[in-house]
Write a protein that holds these residues in place. Structure first.
Motif, PDB file in Angstrom:
ATOM      1  N   THR A   1      10.905   3.089   3.130  1.00 56.04           N
ATOM      2  CA  THR A   1       9.752   3.441   4.235  1.00 56.04           C
ATOM      3  C   THR A   1      10.587   4.146   5.324  1.00 56.04           C
ATOM      4  N   THR A   2       9.738   5.450   5.659  1.00 50.42           N
ATOM      5  CA  THR A   2      10.448   6.241   6.826  1.00 50.42           C
ATOM      6  C   THR A   2       9.678   5.699   8.127  1.00 50.42           C
ATOM      7  N   SER A   3       9.094   4.778   8.274  1.00 49.04           N
ATOM      8  CA  SER A   3       8.277   4.252   9.124  1.00 49.04           C
ATOM      9  C   SER A   3       9.398   3.706  10.309  1.00 49.04           C
ATOM     10  N   GLY A   4      10.489   3.400   9.804  1.00 50.93           N
ATOM     11  CA  GLY A   4      11.487   2.855  10.953  1.00 50.93           C
ATOM     12  C   GLY A   4      11.482   1.260  10.676  1.00 50.93           C
ATOM     13  N   THR A   5      10.487   0.579  10.240  1.00 48.99           N
ATOM     14  CA  THR A   5      10.655  -0.965   9.900  1.00 48.99           C
ATOM     15  C   THR A   5      10.388  -1.193   8.608  1.00 48.99           C
ATOM     16  N   ASN A   6      11.320  -1.913   7.895  1.00 49.41           N
ATOM     17  CA  ASN A   6      11.132  -2.165   6.548  1.00 49.41           C
ATOM     18  C   ASN A   6       9.902  -3.142   6.311  1.00 49.41           C
ATOM     19  N   LEU A   7       9.413  -3.025   5.311  1.00 55.67           N
ATOM     20  CA  LEU A   7       8.473  -4.230   4.844  1.00 55.67           C
ATOM     21  C   LEU A   7       8.937  -5.443   4.539  1.00 55.67           C
ATOM     22  N   ALA A   8       8.324  -6.551   4.979  1.00 57.46           N
ATOM     23  CA  ALA A   8       8.566  -8.186   4.333  1.00 57.46           C
ATOM     24  C   ALA A   8       7.628  -8.164   3.425  1.00 57.46           C
ATOM     25  N   TRP A   9       8.009  -8.322   2.310  1.00 55.99           N
ATOM     26  CA  TRP A   9       6.945  -8.553   1.122  1.00 55.99           C
ATOM     27  C   TRP A   9       6.667 -10.118   0.887  1.00 55.99           C
ATOM     28  N   SER A  10       5.702 -10.553   1.750  1.00 58.29           N
ATOM     29  CA  SER A  10       5.519 -11.955   1.788  1.00 58.29           C
ATOM     30  C   SER A  10       4.419 -12.486   0.719  1.00 58.29           C
ATOM     31  N   SER A  11       3.492 -11.448   0.411  1.00 56.81           N
ATOM     32  CA  SER A  11       2.513 -11.665  -0.733  1.00 56.81           C
ATOM     33  C   SER A  11       2.286 -10.476  -1.459  1.00 56.81           C
ATOM     34  N   ILE A  12       1.525 -10.621  -2.652  1.00 62.90           N
ATOM     35  CA  ILE A  12       1.218  -9.536  -3.461  1.00 62.90           C
ATOM     36  C   ILE A  12      -0.107  -9.888  -4.018  1.00 62.90           C
ATOM     37  N   SER A  13      -0.802  -9.009  -4.429  1.00 60.20           N
ATOM     38  CA  SER A  13      -1.943  -9.451  -5.567  1.00 60.20           C
ATOM     39  C   SER A  13      -2.428  -7.995  -6.087  1.00 60.20           C
ATOM     40  N   LEU A  14      -3.030  -8.460  -7.489  1.00 61.75           N
ATOM     41  CA  LEU A  14      -3.569  -7.277  -8.142  1.00 61.75           C
ATOM     42  C   LEU A  14      -5.152  -6.714  -8.032  1.00 61.75           C
ATOM     43  N   ASP A  15      -5.151  -5.173  -7.827  1.00 62.35           N
ATOM     44  CA  ASP A  15      -6.532  -4.868  -7.844  1.00 62.35           C
ATOM     45  C   ASP A  15      -6.888  -3.951  -8.990  1.00 62.35           C
ATOM     46  N   ARG A  16      -7.639  -4.834  -9.872  1.00 59.35           N
ATOM     47  CA  ARG A  16      -7.830  -4.125 -11.359  1.00 59.35           C
ATOM     48  C   ARG A  16      -8.740  -2.840 -11.290  1.00 59.35           C
ATOM     49  N   VAL A  17      -9.425  -2.731 -10.340  1.00 59.32           N
ATOM     50  CA  VAL A  17     -10.586  -1.777 -10.039  1.00 59.32           C
ATOM     51  C   VAL A  17      -9.406  -0.319  -9.711  1.00 59.32           C
ATOM     52  N   THR A  18      -8.842  -0.404  -8.831  1.00 54.97           N
ATOM     53  CA  THR A  18      -7.917   0.819  -8.288  1.00 54.97           C
ATOM     54  C   THR A  18      -6.655   0.817  -9.192  1.00 54.97           C
ATOM     55  N   LYS A  19      -6.237  -0.217 -10.012  1.00 52.14           N
ATOM     56  CA  LYS A  19      -5.195  -0.254 -10.673  1.00 52.14           C
ATOM     57  C   LYS A  19      -3.795   0.045  -9.881  1.00 52.14           C
ATOM     58  N   SER A  20      -3.828  -1.255  -8.957  1.00 52.07           N
ATOM     59  CA  SER A  20      -2.755  -1.076  -8.027  1.00 52.07           C
ATOM     60  C   SER A  20      -2.480  -2.413  -7.494  1.00 52.07           C
ATOM     61  N   ILE A  21      -1.283  -2.505  -6.872  1.00 52.44           N
ATOM     62  CA  ILE A  21      -1.048  -3.800  -6.394  1.00 52.44           C
ATOM     63  C   ILE A  21      -0.984  -3.807  -4.870  1.00 52.44           C
ATOM     64  N   VAL A  22      -1.247  -4.637  -4.059  1.00 47.96           N
ATOM     65  CA  VAL A  22      -1.253  -4.648  -2.750  1.00 47.96           C
ATOM     66  C   VAL A  22      -0.597  -5.797  -2.144  1.00 47.96           C
TER      67      VAL A  22
END
Length: 397
Positions: A252-273
C-alpha cells in the motif's frame, strides 16, 4: 440443501425464540468511509514452489478430496440444545477433544459453495464441505507453531465426519524435497475453484491447491516434521499435508500496512474482501487505529489473481476488533468479537447493528438456489466451538 441441513433447520428452529438471542432489531450505526482504492495492490506468484512441489508429489503421491473424506476419522457432533439465535439454519461442533483443546484454535471458514457455487449442489469432488482453518500453539499458553485445516462433510449422503490436514511450506530441492510448518494465525480462509487462500496477517495471503494434498507417514513422534534421514516423511502424525503453492503479497502507498486478519470470497463480484482486527486504543498486540476493508478482484474468468492487482474498493470502518467479514451483491457484514455484534452495511441503505455471539470468528457467504442464502461462521472459545449458519436475510438491514 441436504436432507441433513433440512432436518437441522427444522429441529433447531423450534428453539430459536426461547434461546439466548431475542429477535434481532436493527439499530442505527456509523457508516464506513471511502478510501482511495488505488493505494492498495497485490502481487501474485502461483509458481514459487513448483519445482519442490513436483518432487514432493512424485515422492509422496497425492490424495483427492474424496479420498481424504473416505478416510475421515473424527466425528462432528450436533450443536448443543441451548444454542439458539434468530435465523439459525443448522451447524455442528467438533468432537470433544477439538472442542476443548486449549492449544488449537479455529479461525477461518469457507465452504465448497465458495469453491464451486451452487452447481451440482455445491459439491467439490462429490462432497459438500465446510472448511475451517486453525492455528496451533506450543501448549495452552505458548506461541503459534503451525496451522491446519479441517474438512467436514455437510451432506446427508455421507457420515458426519471430518478430517484434519496440516498446512506446510515446501523446502529443500528437487532431489531432496522437504516441507516445514507454517506458524501463522490463519485468521481467514477462502476456497475458490481449486485454490485455497489463507490470510497471513502481516503479508497478505498464502495459496494452496486442493488437488495437491500429499500423503505422509503417521509413524514417528508428535514433534517430527518433514523428511527424515531414512527418507520417511512425518507431519506431527498427520496422514495428510497440504503444501503451499504460492504467495499473494500485499502493498500500500497509504503509509500504513494492512493487517490481514480475516478474508472472505464474494462470488458475485469475483473478488476477495479482507478486514483488519484493530483497537480504538490500549492494545499492545494489535494496531490502535481505525480498521480498513479492501476488495481485490480476481483476473477475469479465472480463480487466480493477476500478477499485479489493484483494489476495486477500499473502506475505513467505524467498528473495531473485527474477526469476520463477508460481502455479496453490494452488501457487507462485519463481525466484532470485542463488541459481540454483527454490523451490516450497504452504500445505499446505510448500516445496522445486531447482537451476535461471543468469540465469533470469520464469515462465509453460502449461496443457495432452492433455499435461503446463509452466513456460515464459528466461535473459537474452547468448550464452545459452535460452527453454524444463519439465514442472511435475518441480518440484512
Amino acid at each position: 440443501m441436504s436432507l441433513q441441513h433440512r432436518f437441522l433447520r427444522a429441529t433447531l428452529a423450534a428453539g430459536v425464540l426461547a434461546g439466548v438471542f431475542a429477535t434481532p432489531a436493527a439499530a442505527a450505526a456509523a457508516v464506513p468511509a471511502t478510501l482511495p482504492a488505488g493505494q492498495y495492490t497485490l502481487t501474485a506468484d502461483y509458481h514459487r514452489y513448483d519445482t519442490v512441489n513436483a518432487a514432493l508429489v512424485s515422492t509422496l503421491g497425492t490424495a483427492a478430496v474424496h479420498t481424504v473424506m473416505d478416510n475421515a476419522n473424527h466425528d462432528r457432533t450436533a450443536l448443543p440444545s441451548s444454542f439458539s439465535m434468530p435465523g439459525l439454519a443448522g451447524g455442528f461442533r467438533f468432537d470433544s477433544g477439538d472442542n476443548s483443546d486449549c492449544a488449537n484454535y479455529p479461525q477461518g471458514i469457507t465452504t465448497s459453495r465458495d469453491a464451486v457455487g451452487t452447481a451440482g449442489g455445491g459439491t467439490y469432488d462429490g462432497h459438500q464441505l465446510v472448511l475451517v482453518s486453525w492455528y496451533t500453539k506450543d501448549g495452552c499458553d505458548g506461541d503459534q507453531q503451525r496451522s491446519r485445516i479441517t474438512l467436514a462433510d455437510w451432506d446427508a449422503t455421507y457420515p458426519n465426519k471430518y478430517r484434519k490436514i496440516l498446512l506446510v511450506e515446501p523446502t529443500g530441492t528437487a532431489t531432496t524435497p522437504d516441507f516445514k510448518d507454517i506458524p501463522i494465525h490463519a485468521g481467514g480462509v477462502s476456497w475458490y475453484g481449486d485454490y485455497l487462500y489463507v490470510a497471513d496477517t502481516g503479508r497478505g495471503m498464502r495459496v494452496f491447491d486442493m488437488r495437491k494434498i500429499l500423503k505422509t507417514d503417521t509413524g514417528g513422534t508428535a514433534d517430527q516434521i518433514g523428511r527424515q534421514p531414512s527418507g520417511t516423511y512425518y507431519a506431527h502424525n498427520y496422514a495428510y499435508v497440504l503444501p503451499q503453492v504460492g504467495t499473494i503479497t500485499s502493498a500500500t502507498t497509504s503509509g500504513t500496512n494492512l493487517a490481514w486478519s480475516s478474508i472472505s470470497l464474494d462470488r458475485v463480484t469475483k473478488s476477495i474482501v479482507m478486514t483488519e482486527y484493530t483497537c480504538p486504543s490500549g492494545c499492545t498486540a494489535y494496531p490502535n487505529r481505525a480498521p480498513r476493508a479492501i476488495r481485490y478482484p480476481f483476473a477475469a474468468g479465472t480463480t487466480t489473481f493477476a500478477a499485479t492487482t489493484t483494489a476495486s474498493q477500499a473502506l475505513q470502518l467505524p467498528w473495531y476488533k473485527l474477526n469476520g467479514v463477508a460481502s455479496h451483491n453490494g452488501r457487507w457484514w462485519f463481525q466484532s468479537s470485542g463488541a459481540k455484534q454483527l454490523y451490516y452495511w450497504t452504500p445505499s441503505t446505510g448500516s445496522a447493528t445486531y447482537a451476535w455471539v461471543s468469540s465469533g470468528e470469520s464469515i462465509s457467504y453460502w449461496e443457495d438456489d432452492t433455499a435461503a442464502d446463509l452466513l456460515w461462521t464459528l466461535q473459537e472459545a474452547a468448550g464452545s466451538r459452535n460452527v453454524f449458519a444463519v439465514e442472511q436475510a435475518t441480518y440484512d438491514g
